[in-house]
Design a protein around this motif. Structure first.
Motif, mmCIF file in Angstrom:
data_model
loop_
_atom_site.group_PDB
_atom_site.id
_atom_site.type_symbol
_atom_site.label_atom_id
_atom_site.label_comp_id
_atom_site.label_asym_id
_atom_site.label_seq_id
_atom_site.Cartn_x
_atom_site.Cartn_y
_atom_site.Cartn_z
ATOM 1 N N ARG A 40 120.411 -86.742 14.555
ATOM 2 C CA ARG A 40 119.761 -85.805 15.460
ATOM 3 C C ARG A 40 119.636 -86.457 16.830
ATOM 4 O O ARG A 40 119.226 -87.615 16.920
ATOM 5 C CB ARG A 40 118.380 -85.456 14.907
ATOM 6 N N LYS A 41 120.005 -85.724 17.884
ATOM 7 C CA LYS A 41 119.871 -86.237 19.247
ATOM 8 C C LYS A 41 118.485 -85.874 19.770
ATOM 9 O O LYS A 41 118.036 -84.737 19.605
ATOM 10 C CB LYS A 41 120.927 -85.639 20.167
ATOM 11 N N GLU A 42 117.835 -86.851 20.369
ATOM 12 C CA GLU A 42 116.522 -86.614 20.958
ATOM 13 C C GLU A 42 116.425 -87.431 22.237
ATOM 14 O O GLU A 42 116.359 -88.669 22.183
ATOM 15 C CB GLU A 42 115.423 -87.016 19.975
ATOM 16 N N GLY A 43 116.467 -86.731 23.382
ATOM 17 C CA GLY A 43 116.498 -87.443 24.657
ATOM 18 C C GLY A 43 117.786 -88.245 24.730
ATOM 19 O O GLY A 43 118.855 -87.745 24.442
ATOM 20 N N GLU A 95 116.914 -95.720 14.636
ATOM 21 C CA GLU A 95 117.038 -95.107 15.958
ATOM 22 C C GLU A 95 117.952 -95.971 16.809
ATOM 23 O O GLU A 95 117.905 -97.198 16.723
ATOM 24 C CB GLU A 95 115.685 -94.998 16.647
ATOM 25 N N THR A 151 123.954 -91.343 22.924
ATOM 26 C CA THR A 151 124.072 -89.966 22.434
ATOM 27 C C THR A 151 125.410 -89.656 21.787
ATOM 28 O O THR A 151 125.666 -88.522 21.419
ATOM 29 C CB THR A 151 123.848 -88.977 23.604
#
Length: 124
Positions: free
Chosen positions: A54-57, A102, A106
């Motif tokens: 999942r991409k977050e920021g 993490e 991206t």
């Protein structure tokens, strides 16, 4: 994407990452021929092994499996890696820890290594 190949020493189960070049026919360390790991080649439950990303920021959040992978002493995810144009970043895990990591960035290829079912990957 950086070229990367992963090899396992069957004598001690250590892993070698070869980055940037394709290895010759054999990779030998201390007289021991290493086995090349091929992602997604083992007949095992994909829902427990394929990295879910999942991409977050500006970060990638990775959880191994759409169904959480076991993290038991005899069966667990040893490491999760992100291979991008700029780096190979590896997070090592232990039994009892959550099978997640993490990473900064991206895009790239995310690999997960299960001690029983081998190498798995997801392209981002």
């Amino acid at each position: 994407m950086k070229h990367v190949e992963f090899y396992r020493n069957e004598k001690d189960n250590s892993i070698l990452a070869v980055v940037g070049v394709q290895a010759e026919q054999e990779v030998v360390v201390d007289g021991q021929k290493l086995v090349r790991l091929v992602a997604d080649s083992v007949d095992a439950a994909k829902e427990k092994h394929v990295p879910a990303v999942r991409k977050e920021g500006g970060r990638l959040l990775v959880e191994v499996g759409s169904v959480t992978h076991p993290m038991e002493e005899k069966h667990y995810i040893e490491w999760i890696a992100l291979v991008s144009d700029k780096s190979v970043d590896i997070r090592y895990l232990n039994p009892g820890e959550a099978p997640k990591a993490e990473f900064e960035g991206t895009s790239g290829v995310v690999y997960a290594y299960c001690n029983l079912h081998g190498l798995w990957k997801t392209e981002v």
